[in-house]
Enzyme design. Structure first.
Site, PDB file in Angstrom:
ATOM      1  N   ASN A 127      54.270  47.582  41.833  1.00 37.76           N
ATOM      2  CA  ASN A 127      54.401  49.014  42.078  1.00 37.76           C
ATOM      3  C   ASN A 127      53.982  49.446  43.475  1.00 37.76           C
ATOM      4  O   ASN A 127      54.315  50.557  43.891  1.00 37.76           O
ATOM      5  CB  ASN A 127      53.537  49.793  41.073  1.00 37.76           C
ATOM      6  N   LYS A 143      52.442  35.683  37.045  1.00 39.20           N
ATOM      7  CA  LYS A 143      52.950  36.981  37.488  1.00 39.20           C
ATOM      8  C   LYS A 143      52.037  37.760  38.424  1.00 39.20           C
ATOM      9  O   LYS A 143      52.490  38.711  39.062  1.00 39.20           O
ATOM     10  CB  LYS A 143      53.277  37.856  36.272  1.00 39.20           C
ATOM     11  N   GLU A 178      49.316  47.104  39.789  1.00 38.96           N
ATOM     12  CA  GLU A 178      50.087  45.869  39.880  1.00 38.96           C
ATOM     13  C   GLU A 178      50.828  45.833  41.211  1.00 38.96           C
ATOM     14  O   GLU A 178      51.300  46.870  41.698  1.00 38.96           O
ATOM     15  CB  GLU A 178      51.086  45.788  38.731  1.00 38.96           C
ATOM     16  N   THR A 222      45.966  46.130  25.535  1.00 35.86           N
ATOM     17  CA  THR A 222      47.215  45.779  24.864  1.00 35.86           C
ATOM     18  C   THR A 222      47.002  44.640  23.885  1.00 35.86           C
ATOM     19  O   THR A 222      46.100  43.824  24.037  1.00 35.86           O
ATOM     20  CB  THR A 222      48.296  45.375  25.884  1.00 35.86           C
ATOM     21  N   HIS A 268      55.571  53.214  36.604  1.00 32.31           N
ATOM     22  CA  HIS A 268      55.984  52.146  37.514  1.00 32.31           C
ATOM     23  C   HIS A 268      56.851  52.714  38.631  1.00 32.31           C
ATOM     24  O   HIS A 268      57.642  53.631  38.405  1.00 32.31           O
ATOM     25  CB  HIS A 268      56.806  51.084  36.773  1.00 32.31           C
ATOM     26  N   LYS A 285      47.134  39.163  22.424  1.00 27.29           N
ATOM     27  CA  LYS A 285      46.391  38.093  23.079  1.00 27.29           C
ATOM     28  C   LYS A 285      45.437  37.458  22.076  1.00 27.29           C
ATOM     29  O   LYS A 285      45.387  37.856  20.906  1.00 27.29           O
ATOM     30  CB  LYS A 285      45.649  38.655  24.290  1.00 27.29           C
ATOM     31  N   ALA A 302      34.807  43.829  33.295  1.00 30.10           N
ATOM     32  CA  ALA A 302      34.242  44.767  34.267  1.00 30.10           C
ATOM     33  C   ALA A 302      34.814  46.170  34.089  1.00 30.10           C
ATOM     34  O   ALA A 302      34.062  47.159  33.990  1.00 30.10           O
ATOM     35  CB  ALA A 302      34.474  44.265  35.688  1.00 30.10           C
TER      36      ALA A 302
END
Length: 336
Positions: free
Chosen positions: A113, A258, A110, A194, A41, A197, A179
């Site tokens: 960054n 976000k 993101e 991650t 980041h 979820k 994708a």
């Protein structure tokens, strides 16, 4: 679930100083972790108490301080802050110095960054195309001399990467949608996602997309490492285990809450407004070792073979020693 599991540690660059992360990485190797991954980041998720060390120099320092643990990025974006040629050179150097121990984990990025450096933040289709092209260029630079590349986004003229490792550095692609996951199946050495979820995202969307990508390229499942960052919070008291997740409440924000945010202060404000139950929702929150292991193994049974553990607490040394003594041995026994 077949074959052995690879078990890794997520070095939380957003939460700790680079020196602290080095200490934790050395300990992770000592207690039996197979890999350590660090995010890249420019800015942390939180303005107050956050950190954002540069991944490239840190990887070199971490590799020099350790002996055998695999080190990688989870994930780095080779499309905006970095020209893909710079990443090709950096990871070729790392791979030459520490053969067989370096992984280049990539993703589409993101706004947090990139926008702060004055870069325009394009829509997802363009970010995907940029990632795809950047990986084509990196592969070309690792495969030949005097590379002239004329893409839609990047170009080189008679470029050569001189210090190539004897064995090519593996490239992983991080994805949360079909994708990029299909792309990982087609061209990558590994797929990163991650935990925390809906189960159906993994079983009905991501893993089938990976299989589709593999099939379209005539590849086998074992040709691509399946890595998932498993978010875990263990404590003797459930309330304490939940409270540990507060620093990472931003993970529980929805994409709508976000996406496009480029200010850590606003990200922090939105995360701090969440109730603790929602902040903890992305984590396996547990007070019982057997239940903890069983919850982790649900991801292995889905088909993930490389589990990288992210603990949200400040006391990483206790977490690492606990996992080395109590959790890793049980997972390895179950994974065989």
């Amino acid at each position: 679930m077949t074959g052995g599991l690879r078990l890794g540690y997520k070095a939380s660059a957003e939460q700790f100083t680079p020196t602290e992360l080095l200490k934790f990485t050395v300990l992770a190797e000592d207690v039996g972790f197979d890999s350590v991954f660090i995010s890249d980041h420019l800015q942390p998720w939180r303005h107050e108490g956050g950190h954002a060390p540069a991944a490239l120099p840190w990887l070199g320092a971490a590799a020099a301080r350790t002996q055998h643990v695999t080190l990688g990025t989870s994930v780095l974006t080779p499309t905006f802050r970095y020209h893909p040629g710079v990443i090709a050179q950096a990871f070729a150097t790392l791979g030459s110095m520490f053969p067989g121990r370096i992984i280049l984990g990539t993703g589409t990025g993101e706004a947090l960054n990139e926008v702060t450096l004055g870069l325009e933040w394009p829509a997802p289709p363009e970010r995907f195309q940029r990632l795809k092209e950047s990986l084509q260029l990196i592969d070309a630079l690792w495969s030949g001399e005097r590379v002239t590349f004329d893409g839609a986004f990047y170009s080189t003229k008679n470029a050569t990467i001189f210090d190539l490792p004897a064995k090519r550095v593996p490239i992983y692609i991080g994805a949360s949608g079909p994708a990029a996951t299909r792309l990982a199946g087609r061209i990558a050495d590994g797929f990163i996602t991650t935990s925390g979820k809906a189960r159906e995202l993994y079983t009905d969307t991501l893993l089938p997309a990976l299989a589709t990508g593999l099939g379209s390229a005539g590849r086998r499942p074992q040709d691509v490492d399946t890595l998932i960052e498993v978010k875990v919070s263990f404590a003797a008291d459930r309330i304490a285990a939940m409270q540990k997740t507060r620093f990472w409440a931003a993970l529980a924000l929805s994409p709508e809450e976000k996406t496009g945010l480029d200010d850590p202060r606003e990200m922090q404000r939105r995360a701090d407004a969440l109730p603790i139950e929602r902040a903890a929702s992305r984590f396996i929150v547990s007070t019982d070792v057997d239940e903890h292991v069983e919850a982790i193994l649900t991801y292995a049974r889905m088909g993930f073979r490389h589990l990288v553990f992210h603990d949200p607490g400040q006391d990483q040394e206790t977490f690492l020693r606990f996992y080395g003594a109590e959790i890793l041995p049980r997972l390895r026994t179950a994974g065989h």
